[in-house]
Write a protein that holds these residues in place. Sequence first.
Motif, PDB file in Angstrom:
ATOM      1  N   TRP A  55      -7.513  -6.580 -24.166  1.00 15.19           N
ATOM      2  CA  TRP A  55      -8.592  -7.397 -24.097  1.00 15.19           C
ATOM      3  C   TRP A  55      -7.826  -8.803 -24.765  1.00 15.19           C
ATOM      4  CZ3 TRP A  55     -12.186  -7.594 -20.859  1.00 15.19           C
ATOM      5  CH2 TRP A  55     -12.999  -6.477 -20.628  1.00 15.19           C
ATOM      6  N   TYR A 102      -5.895 -10.152 -21.839  1.00 14.89           N
ATOM      7  CA  TYR A 102      -6.760 -10.691 -20.894  1.00 14.89           C
ATOM      8  C   TYR A 102      -7.386 -11.964 -21.183  1.00 14.89           C
ATOM      9  CZ  TYR A 102     -10.898 -10.510 -17.881  1.00 14.89           C
ATOM     10  OH  TYR A 102     -11.883 -10.951 -16.894  1.00 14.89           O
ATOM     11  N   ALA A 103      -7.607 -12.173 -22.929  1.00 17.93           N
ATOM     12  CA  ALA A 103      -8.230 -13.336 -22.985  1.00 17.93           C
ATOM     13  C   ALA A 103      -7.119 -14.492 -23.185  1.00 17.93           C
ATOM     14  CB  ALA A 103      -8.789 -13.021 -24.689  1.00 17.93           C
ATOM     15  N   PHE A 137     -12.534  -5.894 -15.583  1.00 22.08           N
ATOM     16  CA  PHE A 137     -13.565  -5.590 -16.398  1.00 22.08           C
ATOM     17  C   PHE A 137     -13.929  -4.124 -16.644  1.00 22.08           C
ATOM     18  CE2 PHE A 137     -17.980  -5.221 -17.692  1.00 22.08           C
ATOM     19  CZ  PHE A 137     -18.128  -5.886 -18.846  1.00 22.08           C
ATOM     20  N   GLY A 192     -11.453  -2.266 -18.502  1.00 20.52           N
ATOM     21  CA  GLY A 192     -11.584  -2.471 -20.086  1.00 20.52           C
ATOM     22  C   GLY A 192     -12.548  -1.624 -20.624  1.00 20.52           C
TER      23      GLY A 192
END
Length: 514
Positions: free
Chosen positions: A161, A164-165, A308, A311
Amino acid sequence: MARYTTLYTSALIAGLTAALFGYSVGFIGGIIVLPSFLEHFSLSALSPSARASTQAQIITSWLVGALFGVPLGMPFCSRFGRKGCLVLAGGLYVLGAGMQLLDFGGIGGFEVGRVLNGLGVGVGTLGGPMYISEISPPSERGMLMSGYQTILQLSALAGFWGAYASHSTFPDSSALQWQLPTGIQLIPGLLLLVGTLFIPETPGFLAGKGREEEAERSLVRLRGVKGEEWMVAGEMQEIRDAARVSALVKERKESFGTELLKRGVRQRLVVGVGLMIAQNMVGLNALNYYAPVIFMSAGFTSVSSSLFLTGVFGVVKLLSAIAFMFVFVKIRGNRFWLLLGSSLCAVCMLILAYFVHRIPPANQLGEAKLTAGGVISVLTVYVFAFSFSVSLGPISWNVCSEIFPLHINAKCCAITTCTQWLFQIVIAYITPHLLTTIGWGTYLLYALFCLLIALFVFFSVPETRNVPLGREMDALFDDEKDIDEEEEMEEETETTLLLKHGQRERRGSLGVYT
């Protein structure tokens, strides 16, 4: 449980070696495809095949480093202690992360940093579980060792994440887009280095070096019974006995090869090596590699929704690991969860084989529509994640860290941990080829492996939950000849100590009269 504060803190700090492992796995897949990374290291100018080859090298170099980090850490564990091993792991990891950030030598320097990073992780996967196992009382060992897998999953999720962020937060032109996730590696590495300064060495290692007073102080501190040392007298005596046997074996100068001839040691290695192979052969990497495509073919056709759901796959593994650590490990023994988990994994692989067989060609994935079968396949991936995370995920590490005799523990753990990394490399290499050549048959193959794993557990793996280290653990594996030999060595040790004590008294008396 307040008196176990030092125990829990020490286990948490040693468990940071799992954070080194997990974050490195979690963030790299996202980093190597970021536009800023590709542009900074001139990978965007390469042909697709050359770029893919370079990206594969970045991942493989880390795995190879981890594999060689295990034998590198073994002499440190044996000579400088489990704490020394943790310091080496943190130091190599931080050095590698620093090289990746400071950008020495372009992509070649980044790969060297990844190798150093991997060496640190390899050392940590040897020293961390050993440390936790050796400081834990039988009643807490299962939970604390399961915490290793929980930290691993948590840090892997943070890595995924985080990348991703970072991609969502920073523009493609900003170097921070790849530097920030890369720099976060320094946090667990530095915490491990600093934290190791404040934790005790394991009592077993200290006693094995003849430092029995230090060993007792360490045990008293870990058990939180300062001023009530009598409460750990029995446990300390068991540690002394094991250390004395170990010392006598060393005096006899028996080689490791001679130790391997003993039936009990061979049995333990079969169990340890078998579980580490099983952890990789159950098929988790096939899902890690193919999950986004499965989700897209199930009707979640946008890249963002697919990522998503991937994740969420990590979230399920984390929550399952936490549930195992605090709940499941206390309900039933290791054998139960290994049998249940491998059986459920086999069922999941069979369902996925059927579903993947019906996946449309890659150029038609955008046309896939959400169906009941698609939803079932997504849920199946999550059931697999749960099954793995309450069985082979944590228990393989737990068992390997607790079953071996003290005097050969580091060497045996090195063998099982090297097996883990070797088969990670093998599976990482063959899975894409299997998926390309036999497609959905890959999942049938992994289903077969899961069934073979269940049979292996049923016939070869004894129950080790709540079994104290030392004599009682030996009794699970050693035949009567090995046990008799150990008892003879203990008697011989006691006799030797008494003789030495008598000689010291006689020398003292002579000194008085002369």
